[in-house]
Design an enzyme around this catalytic site. Structure first.
Site, short mmCIF file in Angstrom:
data_model
loop_
_atom_site.label_atom_id
_atom_site.label_comp_id
_atom_site.label_asym_id
_atom_site.label_seq_id
_atom_site.Cartn_x
_atom_site.Cartn_y
_atom_site.Cartn_z
N CYS A 93 -9.55 -9.14 37.54
CA CYS A 93 -9.80 -7.88 36.82
C CYS A 93 -9.22 -6.66 37.53
CB CYS A 93 -11.30 -7.75 36.55
SG CYS A 93 -11.65 -6.75 35.12
N HIS A 189 -14.38 -13.25 35.77
CA HIS A 189 -15.46 -13.10 36.74
C HIS A 189 -16.39 -14.31 36.61
CE1 HIS A 189 -14.70 -8.85 37.72
NE2 HIS A 189 -14.55 -8.60 36.44
N1 GLN Z 1 -11.90 -0.80 35.68
C1 GLN Z 1 -11.17 -1.92 35.11
C2 GLN Z 1 -11.44 -2.11 33.60
O1 GLN Z 1 -12.44 -1.67 33.10
C3 GLN Z 1 -11.54 -3.20 35.84
C4 GLN Z 1 -13.00 -3.61 35.63
C5 GLN Z 1 -13.35 -4.86 36.40
O2 GLN Z 1 -12.85 -5.09 37.51
N2 GLN Z 1 -14.30 -5.66 35.83
O3 GLN Z 1 -10.64 -2.77 32.95
#
Ligand code: GLN
Length: 240
Positions: A93, A189
């Site tokens: 991510c 994740h």
């Molecule tokens: N800030 C980024 C987004 O919202 C990554 C979020 C994350 O790492 N879950 O896409």
């Protein structure tokens, strides 16, 4: 034989259980009799040359601003050089987004990526939250996504897989993640690796092969991992 793991920005880029990936890397190496060493690489720290396997977790836009600034220049170049020389890497991510060419958040100036992956990310109007199943070269992988960023592959960038359940890179082209040499970017994740041991072993194997270690890795009893994956996949299908 030692496996040295480089954990990028553990205090800033580590959300939705991402730390479980580093634990899985360590345990599956140690269960095969390998020594492990986990090095934290924070803001201002150099990238140690002896890293075999990197992990770069997710983070909110605010953290990404500081991390993007820290990665610009020599640090990002050192990370790219390590991957070009065969080091293995898993990014999830927010970490994934910063290893591309650029990430354009909602309420901030565009953030430069290091350009390891030929991808670009722009914040979308919708947040993708939910369970994900992806069909890949390692078989099906299961995880959890929570991002507003929409990532698009450029040039001849190769996706990590095809989304079966969930939204993936952008919710449009059914791609999920990116695979370049021994480096993976993805939106999974969960944490990803404890439920997907085949991927953990691929990363460990790639990291060790670079050091001349003869493969294949000793087989492990993955009963618990299989049960965890089946449970997560059932949940993903039921909540699609
Ligand atoms: N800030 C980024 C987004 O919202 C990554 C979020 C994350 O790492 N879950 O896409």
């Amino acid at each position: 034989m030692r496996l040295t793991i480089g954990w990028l920005y553990p205090t800033r880029m580590n959300i939705y259980g991402d730390r479980g990936n580093v634990i899985a890397m360590q345990r599956r190496a140690e269960w095969r009799g390998l020594e492990t060493d986990v090095r934290h690489i924070e803001l201002g720290d150099p990238v140690p040359e002896e890293i075999d396997l990197f992990f770069f977790g997710g983070g909110q836009d605010q953290e990404q601003i500081a991390v993007a600034r820290d990665l610009a220049g020599r640090k990002g170049d050192a990370l790219k050089a390590a991957v070009e020389s065969g080091a293995a890497l898993l990014s999830v991510c927010g970490g994934y987004q910063l290893l591309g060419r650029e990430y354009r958040p909602h309420d901030a100036e565009p953030l430069p990526g290091i350009g390891l992956f030929d991808v670009e990310t722009v914040a979308g109007s919708e947040r993708f939250i939910g369970n994900v199943i992806v069909d890949t070269q390692w078989g099906e992988l299961v995880g959890f996504e929570n991002h507003s960023g929409l990532t698009f592959l450029k040039g001849d960038a190769r996706p990590m897989g095809t989304v079966r359940v969930g939204r993936g890179n952008n919710g449009v082209d059914e791609s999920e993640g990116v695979l370049y040499r021994n480096a993976i970017g993805c939106y999974l994740h969960g944490s990803l690796l404890p439920k997907n041991p085949v991927l953990t072993d691929w990363l460990i194997g790639a990291a060790l092969e670079r050091r001349g270690f003869q493969l294949p890795l000793l087989e492990l009893d993955d009963q618990f991992e299989r049960e965890a994956k089946i449970s997560a996949m059932d949940r993903a299908v039921k909540t699609r």
